[in-house]
Write an enzyme that holds these catalytic residues in place. Structure first.
Site, PDB file in Angstrom:
ATOM      1  N   PRO A   2     -11.495 -22.312  46.965  1.00 56.34           N
ATOM      2  CA  PRO A   2     -10.487 -21.607  46.182  1.00 56.34           C
ATOM      3  C   PRO A   2     -10.680 -21.875  44.683  1.00 56.34           C
ATOM      4  O   PRO A   2     -10.560 -23.001  44.231  1.00 56.34           O
ATOM      5  CB  PRO A   2      -9.167 -22.182  46.695  1.00 56.34           C
ATOM      6  N   GLU A   3     -11.024 -20.838  43.958  1.00 61.00           N
ATOM      7  CA  GLU A   3     -11.124 -20.910  42.501  1.00 61.00           C
ATOM      8  C   GLU A   3      -9.988 -20.059  41.949  1.00 61.00           C
ATOM      9  O   GLU A   3      -9.110 -19.647  42.699  1.00 61.00           O
ATOM     10  CB  GLU A   3     -12.496 -20.368  42.052  1.00 61.00           C
TER      11      GLU A   3
END
Length: 289
Positions: A2-3
Site C-alpha cells: 500500500p502506497e
DNA sequence: CACTTGACCTGTCCGC
DNA sequence: TGCGGACAGGTCAAGT
C-alpha cells in the site's frame, strides 16, 4: 505495497462507509503492534478520515484518533450490518476474501458494521492517540510534503531534491522524509514517465528532467488512484476488491516484457536494495557512475 | 555525520 | 511431489 494511491483508495472507501458510526468494541491478537488504549475510542463516533503519507487516520468525536499503517500486506475490510461490502466499481469480479481469517489481527465493531484489520506479515501497526498529538509523533516529524497537494510544485521538488544531490534518484524518491507517499511501484513508474534512469545521480538532472519528474510523479499517483491502486499480491480496497493499476503500469513487474513506448525489453535491477524496473532505452543514464 | 544494509514476518514461486 | 531457499516491500535500527 500500500502506497499513497492504495491508502487513498481505502480512505475514500472509509469515508463512504464509516463516518458517523459509533465504535462498540475492539479486539486484537497482536498487542505488540497495537499501541494505545482502546478504551479511549470505544463509545466514540467517527468524525473524519484522512491520510498523511501512507498512514490512515480516523478521528473520533472525543478528541482521539486511530492511526493505521498497512506497511506491506495490511488490509482493511468493512462489512455493514448485513455483512455486505462496499463496491469499488472495478472491472474485475470481487474476491470475496472471507473475514475474519487467520491473518486478521484486529476487529472493530461499530453500530453500523465491522472493520477487520488483516496483515499476513504483521509489519503493519495501529495506534490510538490524542488527535492533537499526531503531529508530534516521531513518525510524522520530518515527513516530506504530500506530492499531490497544491502547495507542492516543480520548484519545491527541485528544492528538496537539491539537498540530496549526490544520491541516486530512486532511493531518494522512496525516502518519506523527502517526499511522502511514494513506494517502490510508483517510484519506478514516475521515473519511467520522466525518462530518468533510476540510478541517475540527482546532481546530473537538469531543470527539464526535474520538471518531467514532477509531472511523472503526479501522473503515476493520480493514475494509481484512478485505478484503485496496484495489487500485485495482497492489497485490496475496503470492499476486499483488488486494484487494477498494474494493468496500466509501464515497467513495474514487467521484466522481460516490451516497453509500452519503444518495445525494448524491460529490465530489472536492484537499486538501494529494492527491485527496480526500467526501460534501458527510454531511461538512459546520462553519466557512467 | 551521511548513507547503506539488515531485521521484522510469512506466503508464494522457483529449482533441484 | 517435496523441500529448501530466495524473494517480495515500508520503515526503523544497526552498521559502515
Amino acid at each position: 505495497m500500500p502506497e499513497l494511491p492504495e491508502v487513498e483508495t481505502i480512505r475514500r472507501g472509509l469515508v463512504r462507509a464509516v463516518i458517523g458510526l459509533k465504535l462498540l468494541s475492539v479486539e486484537t491478537d497482536n498487542p505488540k503492534k497495537f499501541l494505545g488504549v482502546d478504551k479511549d475510542i470505544v463509545g466514540a463516533r467517527i468524525k473524519k478520515v484522512w491520510r498523511r503519507a501512507k498512514v490512515l487516520i480516523i478521528d473520533f468525536d472525543n478528541g482521539n484518533s486511530l492511526l493505521i499503517h498497512l506497511k506491506m500486506t495490511g488490509q482493511l475490510i468493512f462489512e455493514d450490518k448485513k455483512g455486505k461490502r462496499i463496491k469499488g466499481g472495478h472491472p474485475i469480479p470481487p474476491l470475496n476474501l472471507p473475514v475474519p481469517n487467520k491473518s486478521t489481527h484486529a476487529i472493530f465493531k461499530f453500530d453500523g458494521g465491522v472493520m477487520y484489520f488483516n496483515d499476513i506479515r504483521k509489519f503493519g501497526w495501529l495506534l490510538i492517540t490524542l488527535t492533537s498529538e499526531i503531529s508530534n509523533l516521531s513518525f510524522f516529524v520530518g515527513l516530506g510534503p504530500e506530492p499531490l497537494e497544491k502547495e507542492f510544485n516543480k520548484k519545491k521538488l527541485k528544492e528538496i531534491l537539491t539537498l540530496k544531490k549526490n544520491l541516486k534518484i530512486k532511493p531518494v524518491l522512496l525516502d518519506q522524509k523527502v517526499l511522502s507517499g511514494i513506494g517502490n511501484i510508483y517510484a519506478d513508474e514516475s521515473l519511467f514517465l520522466a525518462k530518468i534512469h533510476p540510478e541517475e545521480r540527482i546532481v546530473s538532472l537538469n531543470d527539464a528532467d526535474l520538471g518531467a519528474l514532477y509531472d511523472g510523479i503526479v501522473t503515476a499517483l493520480k493514475t494509481g488512484i484512478k485505478h484503485k491502486g496496484a495489487s500485485d499480491s495482497s492489497y485490496v480496497d475496503l470492499g476486499g476488491e483488488k486494484g487494477v493499476f498494474l494493468t496500466y503500469a509501464n515497467v513495474y513487474h514487467r521484466t522481460g516484457m516490451e516497453c509500452t513506448y519503444c518495445k525494448t525489453k524491460i529490465e530489472r535491477i536492484v537499486v538501494g536494495g529494492r527491485g527496480t524496473h526500467f526501460c534501458p532505452n527510454c531511461q538512459k543514464k546520462k553519466h557512467i557512475c
